[in-house]
Design an enzyme around this catalytic site. Structure first.
Site, mmCIF file in Angstrom:
data_model
loop_
_atom_site.group_PDB
_atom_site.id
_atom_site.type_symbol
_atom_site.label_atom_id
_atom_site.label_comp_id
_atom_site.label_asym_id
_atom_site.label_seq_id
_atom_site.Cartn_x
_atom_site.Cartn_y
_atom_site.Cartn_z
ATOM 1 N N ARG A 148 0.861 -1.183 0.000
ATOM 2 C CA ARG A 148 0.000 0.000 0.000
ATOM 3 C C ARG A 148 0.892 1.226 0.000
ATOM 4 O O ARG A 148 1.916 1.249 0.698
ATOM 5 C CB ARG A 148 -0.844 -0.043 1.273
ATOM 6 C CG ARG A 148 -1.824 1.068 1.421
ATOM 7 C CD ARG A 148 -2.494 0.989 2.780
ATOM 8 N NE ARG A 148 -1.868 1.918 3.699
ATOM 9 C CZ ARG A 148 -2.463 2.387 4.792
ATOM 10 N NH1 ARG A 148 -3.679 2.005 5.124
ATOM 11 N NH2 ARG A 148 -1.839 3.243 5.563
ATOM 12 N N TYR A 160 -3.212 11.240 6.075
ATOM 13 C CA TYR A 160 -3.432 9.897 6.569
ATOM 14 C C TYR A 160 -2.365 8.929 6.033
ATOM 15 O O TYR A 160 -2.032 8.959 4.856
ATOM 16 C CB TYR A 160 -4.830 9.375 6.159
ATOM 17 C CG TYR A 160 -4.870 7.904 6.374
ATOM 18 C CD1 TYR A 160 -4.957 7.409 7.668
ATOM 19 C CD2 TYR A 160 -4.658 7.016 5.332
ATOM 20 C CE1 TYR A 160 -4.862 6.059 7.906
ATOM 21 C CE2 TYR A 160 -4.573 5.663 5.563
ATOM 22 C CZ TYR A 160 -4.669 5.197 6.856
ATOM 23 O OH TYR A 160 -4.543 3.866 7.087
ATOM 24 N N ASP A 210 -5.122 3.779 0.251
ATOM 25 C CA ASP A 210 -6.222 4.022 1.183
ATOM 26 C C ASP A 210 -6.623 5.501 1.117
ATOM 27 O O ASP A 210 -5.830 6.376 1.479
ATOM 28 C CB ASP A 210 -5.764 3.656 2.603
ATOM 29 C CG ASP A 210 -6.905 3.628 3.604
ATOM 30 O OD1 ASP A 210 -8.012 4.080 3.261
ATOM 31 O OD2 ASP A 210 -6.674 3.158 4.737
ATOM 32 N N HIS A 212 -9.105 6.663 2.846
ATOM 33 C CA HIS A 212 -9.481 6.924 4.241
ATOM 34 C C HIS A 212 -10.684 7.858 4.367
ATOM 35 O O HIS A 212 -10.668 8.819 5.147
ATOM 36 C CB HIS A 212 -8.280 7.456 5.036
ATOM 37 C CG HIS A 212 -8.200 6.875 6.419
ATOM 38 N ND1 HIS A 212 -8.465 7.598 7.552
ATOM 39 C CD2 HIS A 212 -7.908 5.628 6.836
ATOM 40 C CE1 HIS A 212 -8.333 6.815 8.617
ATOM 41 N NE2 HIS A 212 -7.999 5.616 8.211
ATOM 42 N N GLU A 236 -9.159 2.072 -1.243
ATOM 43 C CA GLU A 236 -9.860 1.726 -0.007
ATOM 44 C C GLU A 236 -10.645 2.918 0.517
ATOM 45 O O GLU A 236 -10.167 4.054 0.460
ATOM 46 C CB GLU A 236 -8.803 1.294 1.004
ATOM 47 C CG GLU A 236 -9.332 0.935 2.357
ATOM 48 C CD GLU A 236 -8.175 0.538 3.278
ATOM 49 O OE1 GLU A 236 -7.141 0.038 2.800
ATOM 50 O OE2 GLU A 236 -8.321 0.767 4.489
ATOM 51 N N GLU A 262 -13.463 -1.519 7.173
ATOM 52 C CA GLU A 262 -12.698 -1.631 8.422
ATOM 53 C C GLU A 262 -13.423 -0.978 9.597
ATOM 54 O O GLU A 262 -13.220 -1.371 10.742
ATOM 55 C CB GLU A 262 -11.295 -1.030 8.266
ATOM 56 C CG GLU A 262 -11.294 0.473 8.066
ATOM 57 C CD GLU A 262 -9.888 1.055 7.971
ATOM 58 O OE1 GLU A 262 -9.063 0.479 7.245
ATOM 59 O OE2 GLU A 262 -9.641 2.082 8.618
ATOM 60 N N ARG A 283 -13.687 -5.391 4.102
ATOM 61 C CA ARG A 283 -12.561 -5.257 5.043
ATOM 62 C C ARG A 283 -12.959 -5.397 6.509
ATOM 63 O O ARG A 283 -12.207 -5.004 7.410
ATOM 64 C CB ARG A 283 -11.875 -3.904 4.804
ATOM 65 C CG ARG A 283 -10.940 -3.998 3.641
ATOM 66 C CD ARG A 283 -10.198 -2.733 3.367
ATOM 67 N NE ARG A 283 -9.572 -2.079 4.487
ATOM 68 C CZ ARG A 283 -8.476 -2.502 5.105
ATOM 69 N NH1 ARG A 283 -7.893 -3.630 4.738
ATOM 70 N NH2 ARG A 283 -7.972 -1.811 6.105
ATOM 71 N N GLU A 339 -4.389 -7.386 5.401
ATOM 72 C CA GLU A 339 -3.503 -6.279 5.775
ATOM 73 C C GLU A 339 -2.581 -6.746 6.900
ATOM 74 O O GLU A 339 -3.003 -7.454 7.818
ATOM 75 C CB GLU A 339 -4.341 -5.093 6.268
ATOM 76 C CG GLU A 339 -3.499 -3.892 6.665
ATOM 77 C CD GLU A 339 -4.359 -2.708 7.085
ATOM 78 O OE1 GLU A 339 -5.569 -2.885 7.308
ATOM 79 O OE2 GLU A 339 -3.799 -1.590 7.196
ATOM 80 N N TRP A 402 -11.622 11.904 9.049
ATOM 81 C CA TRP A 402 -10.191 11.590 9.170
ATOM 82 C C TRP A 402 -9.827 10.293 8.487
ATOM 83 O O TRP A 402 -10.421 9.376 8.348
ATOM 84 C CB TRP A 402 -9.750 11.492 10.641
ATOM 85 C CG TRP A 402 -8.306 11.098 10.680
ATOM 86 C CD1 TRP A 402 -7.230 11.875 10.312
ATOM 87 C CD2 TRP A 402 -7.770 9.821 11.035
ATOM 88 N NE1 TRP A 402 -6.082 11.151 10.423
ATOM 89 C CE2 TRP A 402 -6.380 9.894 10.861
ATOM 90 C CE3 TRP A 402 -8.354 8.629 11.472
ATOM 91 C CZ2 TRP A 402 -5.536 8.815 11.121
ATOM 92 C CZ3 TRP A 402 -7.530 7.557 11.735
ATOM 93 C CH2 TRP A 402 -6.115 7.637 11.567
HETATM 94 O O1 KDG Z 1 -7.706 2.847 14.252
HETATM 95 C C1 KDG Z 1 -7.807 3.269 12.931
HETATM 96 C C2 KDG Z 1 -6.729 2.628 12.070
HETATM 97 O O2 KDG Z 1 -6.714 1.249 12.251
HETATM 98 C C3 KDG Z 1 -6.963 2.929 10.623
HETATM 99 O O3 KDG Z 1 -6.869 4.293 10.439
HETATM 100 C C4 KDG Z 1 -5.964 2.209 9.749
HETATM 101 O O4 KDG Z 1 -7.157 2.811 7.765
HETATM 102 C C5 KDG Z 1 -6.409 2.061 8.337
HETATM 103 C C6 KDG Z 1 -5.900 0.918 7.598
HETATM 104 O O5 KDG Z 1 -6.294 0.766 6.447
HETATM 105 O O6 KDG Z 1 -5.097 0.167 8.160
HETATM 106 MG MG MG Z 2 -7.954 1.893 6.003
#
Ligand code: KDG
Ligand code: MG
Length: 402
Positions: A148, A160, A210, A212, A236, A262, A283, A339, A402
């Site tokens: 990634r 991020y 990602d 995010h 992602e 996630e 995820r 991951e 975020w």
């Molecule tokens: O606690 C939040 C993190 O695990 C996250 O921000 C990590 O986005 C993330 C990732 O893809 O690992």
């Molecule tokens: Mg992520």
């Protein structure tokens, strides 16, 4: 009949904060469950201590499904990260116990291996493009087949996914760190560094990115279209997933594969995404989506719709979750990728795990159960310290995702 005699909740910070549940049966068999919810750890610890542990004592540890239903339906209040993380911890610990009682690693209880190993992706990052390229090269040299890539957006600052030390740790401050965000700058910059990675290293490995949750659906559509020639394994979390319908718009514009889940906690949060084929990878994880029992249910639904798995595995998921994930990953037919970020050495002093990395892939432990031990004495050296994830603000000062 064996019964649950004791359930203990440990909160410790070996490298970062973790909440761990340990269930002990009247036969002296123990099982571990991860109950870590980054930045909200003590809410889950209290939920377990005050509302779950008293109801666990005396129950039959072999009744995993019944216990799951009891804590899910019996609470009346449904879903949500605190509840689902608490249920996950109980469920994972009971699978660990069942494996130990049977003398089998958990993946054997899930139907045995569907594959030889579990392909993982690493986190490469950089404060600029040259340092990102160096980091990608490092992971390629370590044998990773999937990487990634994230880089800090010039002139904007906090972005991020950019690692500061050897371990990526976004929850680093006693109060949330407020980080600036510019969608315009990101959309101009991110495609250029993904292209730079492909220019330098070619196409014989998987490249992931990602977003995010930072874009609107139409911005995400533009991004996905723009990076199509990079042939990403996935983009992602292109947009927040509370609105599952939003992904239809992205889909109409781009063939860049999409991964989501996630931060989602149940099958109902991904139902439409999966059944209407609005994503390619789901995820959701053992720890935040109700344990092995519920995650298996999500993965089976996904298999019906050609959606593959790609479980979250950042370092705020403990080695107990990673071990459980690898047991599931090796067993399910529709595995995609896992991951993987190495935990800090302090973390591994407390959690002794049998998961092994080789050739860009993980192997589950062959020990009965999950194959993880928790060293309570070692954990005492690392007391809990409150830490928060950052908050993003647009350049006009308003709060962003975020
Ligand atoms: O606690 C939040 C993190 O695990 C996250 O921000 C990590 O986005 C993330 C990732 O893809 O690992
Ligand atoms: Mg992520």
């Amino acid at each position: 009949m064996s019964t649950i005699e004791r359930a203990e909740v440990f909160v410790a910070s070996p490298g970062r904060n973790f909440v761990t549940l340990r269930i002990t049966t009247s036969d002296g068999v123990t099982g571990l469950g991860d109950a870590t919810l980054n930045g909200r750890e003590l809410a889950v610890a209290a939920y377990l201590r005050e509302h779950v542990v008293p109801l666990l004592v005396g129950r039959d540890p072999a009744r995993i499904e019944d216990t799951w239903q009891y804590f899910y339906r019996g609470a009346y209040w449904r879903r949500g990260p605190v509840t689902m993380t608490a249920i996950a911890a109980v469920d994972t610990a009971l699978w660990d116990i069942k494996g130990k009682v049977a003398g089998l690693p958990v993946y054997q209880l899930l139907g045995g291996r569907s594959r030889d190993a579990v392909m993982v992706y690493a986190h490469a990052s950089g404060t600029d493009v040259p340092s990102l390229l160096d980091d990608v090269a490092r992971f390629r040299d370590l044998g990773y087949r999937a990487v990634r890539a994230q880089a800090a957006v010039p002139d904007v600052g906090g972005t991020y996914g950019v690692r500061k030390g050897s371990v990526y740790e976004p929850a680093a401050s006693a109060l949330p760190d407020e980080q600036p965000w510019s969608t315009e700058a990101y959309l101009d910059f991110a495609p250029t560094y993904l292209e730079a990675v492909r220019d330098r290293f070619g196409f014989d490995f998987h490249l992931l990115h990602d977003v995010h949750h930072r874009l609107t659906p139409i911005e995400a559509a533009r991004f996905g279209k723009r990076v199509e020639d990079c042939r990403l394994f996935w983009m992602e979390d292109p947009t927040p997933a509370e609105d599952q319908e939003a992904f239809r718009l992205i889909r109409q514009h781009t063939t860049t594969p999409i991964a989501v889940g996630e931060a989602l906690t149940s099958i109902w949060d991904v139902q439409r995404l999966i059944t209407e084929q609005l994503i390619d990878y789901v995820r959701t994880t053992v720890v935040h989506a109700g344990g092995i029992t519920h995650l298996r249910r999500i993965f089976d639904l996904a298999a019906l719709h050609q959606v593959r798995t790609g479980s979250h595995g950042a370092t705020d998921l403990s080695p107990v979750t990673l071990a459980a994930a690898v047991h599931l990953d090796v067993a399910v037919p529709n595995f995609g990728i896992q991951e993987y970020m190495e935990h800090a050495p302090e973390t591994m002093e407390v959690f002794r795990s049998g998961v092994r990395f080789a050739d860009g892939a993980l192997q589950p432990s062959e020990a009965p159960g999950l194959g993880v031990e928790y060293d309570e004495k070692a954990a005492e050296r690392f007391p809990y310290e409150g830490r928060y994830l950052p908050v993003a603000r647009r350049l006009d000062g308003s709060v962003h995702d975020w």
